[in-house]
Design an enzyme around this catalytic site. Structure first.
Site, PDB file in Angstrom:
ATOM      1  N   TYR A  24       0.787  -1.231   0.000  1.00  0.00           N
ATOM      2  CA  TYR A  24       0.000   0.000   0.000  1.00  0.00           C
ATOM      3  C   TYR A  24       0.822   1.286   0.000  1.00  0.00           C
ATOM      4  O   TYR A  24       0.254   2.372  -0.095  1.00  0.00           O
ATOM      5  CB  TYR A  24      -0.960  -0.004   1.198  1.00  0.00           C
ATOM      6  CG  TYR A  24      -1.893  -1.188   1.181  1.00  0.00           C
ATOM      7  CD1 TYR A  24      -2.905  -1.274   0.236  1.00  0.00           C
ATOM      8  CD2 TYR A  24      -1.751  -2.230   2.086  1.00  0.00           C
ATOM      9  CE1 TYR A  24      -3.760  -2.365   0.194  1.00  0.00           C
ATOM     10  CE2 TYR A  24      -2.600  -3.326   2.052  1.00  0.00           C
ATOM     11  CZ  TYR A  24      -3.600  -3.386   1.105  1.00  0.00           C
ATOM     12  OH  TYR A  24      -4.441  -4.468   1.060  1.00  0.00           O
ATOM     13  N   HIS A 101      -8.916   0.765  -6.106  1.00  0.00           N
ATOM     14  CA  HIS A 101      -8.061  -0.076  -5.260  1.00  0.00           C
ATOM     15  C   HIS A 101      -6.609   0.331  -5.469  1.00  0.00           C
ATOM     16  O   HIS A 101      -6.189   0.584  -6.602  1.00  0.00           O
ATOM     17  CB  HIS A 101      -8.227  -1.555  -5.598  1.00  0.00           C
ATOM     18  CG  HIS A 101      -9.623  -2.038  -5.404  1.00  0.00           C
ATOM     19  ND1 HIS A 101     -10.129  -2.339  -4.161  1.00  0.00           N
ATOM     20  CD2 HIS A 101     -10.630  -2.219  -6.292  1.00  0.00           C
ATOM     21  CE1 HIS A 101     -11.400  -2.707  -4.301  1.00  0.00           C
ATOM     22  NE2 HIS A 101     -11.726  -2.638  -5.581  1.00  0.00           N
TER      23      HIS A 101
END
Length: 144
Positions: A24, A101
């Protein structure tokens, strides 16, 4: 001001910058939200941001957007693969939305390959890291 955009971040995204940075990245949610707001303003739009780890709270925020927001950008995180209720809320308010996403969910665990939202989304953006948020704001303001 032009478009009004609502950015919704789902569960665990409050941990951005520290949670699994190899997936991430190191950008915090606060920094990401500020960057998105500034980018939207540069395009003549207004962006509100919201994050919750609770499914019902996300649904309530989607309902509150009805008649007030032009476009929703949503990173439903883990709810992507489980929440018919969020899908129904998005369909119920009749606001175009972009599913977003950070990672490419199709290169991850098999259970992450299915989305309850994608077939209803105006667009799906994934796998571009946090840059995907900028792309989503661009698309939302220019095309929806």
């Amino acid at each position: 001001m032009g478009h009004s955009v609502l950015l919704i971040n789902g569960p665990n995204l409050n941990l951005l910058g520290t949670r699994e940075p190899h997936i991430y990245g190191h950008t915090t949610l606060k920094d990401l939200e500020e960057s998105c707001k500034e980018h939207a303003q540069s395009l003549g739009a207004e962006l509100q941001s919201f994050q919750s780890n609770a499914e019902g709270t996300i649904i309530d925020r989607i309902h509150e957007a009805r008649g007030k927001i032009d476009v929703i950008i949503i990173n439903p995180a883990g709810y992507t693969h489980t929440s018919v209720a969020i899908r129904d809320a998005l369909a119920g308010v009749d606001i175009p939305f972009i599913e977003l996403h950070i990672s490419n969910t199709h290169t991850r665990e098999k259970f992450r390959h299915h989305s309850y939202l994608s077939d209803k989304a105006a667009a799906v953006i994934m796998g571009f890291g946090v840059d995907g948020y900028k792309y989503a704001v661009d698309y939302a303001v220019r095309n929806l």
